[in-house]
Design an enzyme around this catalytic site. Sequence first.
Site, PDB file in Angstrom:
ATOM      1  N   CYS A 267       0.836  -1.206   0.000  1.00 52.67           N
ATOM      2  CA  CYS A 267       0.000   0.000   0.000  1.00 52.67           C
ATOM      3  C   CYS A 267       0.872   1.258   0.000  1.00 52.67           C
ATOM      4  O   CYS A 267       2.026   1.243   0.436  1.00 52.67           O
ATOM      5  CB  CYS A 267      -0.887   0.020   1.232  1.00 52.67           C
ATOM      6  SG  CYS A 267      -1.976  -1.404   1.374  1.00 52.67           S
TER       7      CYS A 267
ATOM      8  N   GLU B 261       0.729   3.782   1.922  1.00 56.05           N
ATOM      9  CA  GLU B 261       1.146   4.179   3.268  1.00 56.05           C
ATOM     10  C   GLU B 261       2.437   3.467   3.664  1.00 56.05           C
ATOM     11  O   GLU B 261       3.358   4.073   4.215  1.00 56.05           O
ATOM     12  CB  GLU B 261       0.065   3.819   4.301  1.00 56.05           C
ATOM     13  CG  GLU B 261      -1.281   4.483   4.061  1.00 56.05           C
ATOM     14  CD  GLU B 261      -2.226   3.629   3.221  1.00 56.05           C
ATOM     15  OE1 GLU B 261      -1.783   3.066   2.194  1.00 56.05           O
ATOM     16  OE2 GLU B 261      -3.403   3.534   3.588  1.00 56.05           O
TER      17      GLU B 261
ATOM     18  N   CYS C  44      -5.609   0.207   5.332  1.00 58.78           N
ATOM     19  CA  CYS C  44      -6.162  -1.141   5.538  1.00 58.78           C
ATOM     20  C   CYS C  44      -5.670  -1.667   6.903  1.00 58.78           C
ATOM     21  O   CYS C  44      -4.797  -1.075   7.541  1.00 58.78           O
ATOM     22  CB  CYS C  44      -5.734  -2.064   4.406  1.00 58.78           C
ATOM     23  SG  CYS C  44      -3.982  -2.497   4.409  1.00 58.78           S
TER      24      CYS C  44
ATOM     25  N   CYS D 295      -1.923  -2.152   7.179  1.00 59.21           N
ATOM     26  CA  CYS D 295      -1.200  -0.876   7.334  1.00 59.21           C
ATOM     27  C   CYS D 295      -1.398  -0.286   8.729  1.00 59.21           C
ATOM     28  O   CYS D 295      -0.473   0.292   9.287  1.00 59.21           O
ATOM     29  CB  CYS D 295      -1.646   0.134   6.279  1.00 59.21           C
ATOM     30  SG  CYS D 295      -0.939  -0.183   4.660  1.00 59.21           S
TER      31      CYS D 295
HETATM   32 ZN    ZN Z   1      -2.695  -0.950   3.467  1.00 61.93          ZN
END
Ligand code: ZN
Length: 130
Positions: A53, A55, A90, A93
């Site tokens: 991701c 992040e 998510c 994360c």
């Molecule tokens: Zn994530």
Amino acid sequence: MINLNDDIMLAMNMRNFSYAKYSNYTVGAVLKTKNGKRYTGCNIENAGIQSICAERVAFCKAISEGEKFFESIVIVGGPKDKEPEKCLPCGYCRQFINEFVDKDFKIYTVYEDKIEEYSLEELLPYSFKI
Ligand code: ZN
């Protein structure tokens, strides 16, 4: 509220670098350190293993450059070539970020002329480290 315009513009631009051929969902993130440096990220997908991701890309860039103290992250995401929608980290994360931030860390998502602010404690209420 602090001025996030630069972070928002950078995060929006980062969506252009997303490698999202499987989901067609592009995300940009801008992580700010407590000394004011910014690290960018975009989502990078992969057919064979878990995708990364935006992040986590931003955090890994910062941590691998020696950063330890983080102030905020701005996240902008949505379907490719469409306006951003509400996009929050998510679960994977949230746990990852929890390792590296203090209680005052802010998470912003930007969509439809809105800037929403969250703490990690709000997003990860049962396993937030103190
Ligand atoms: Zn994530």
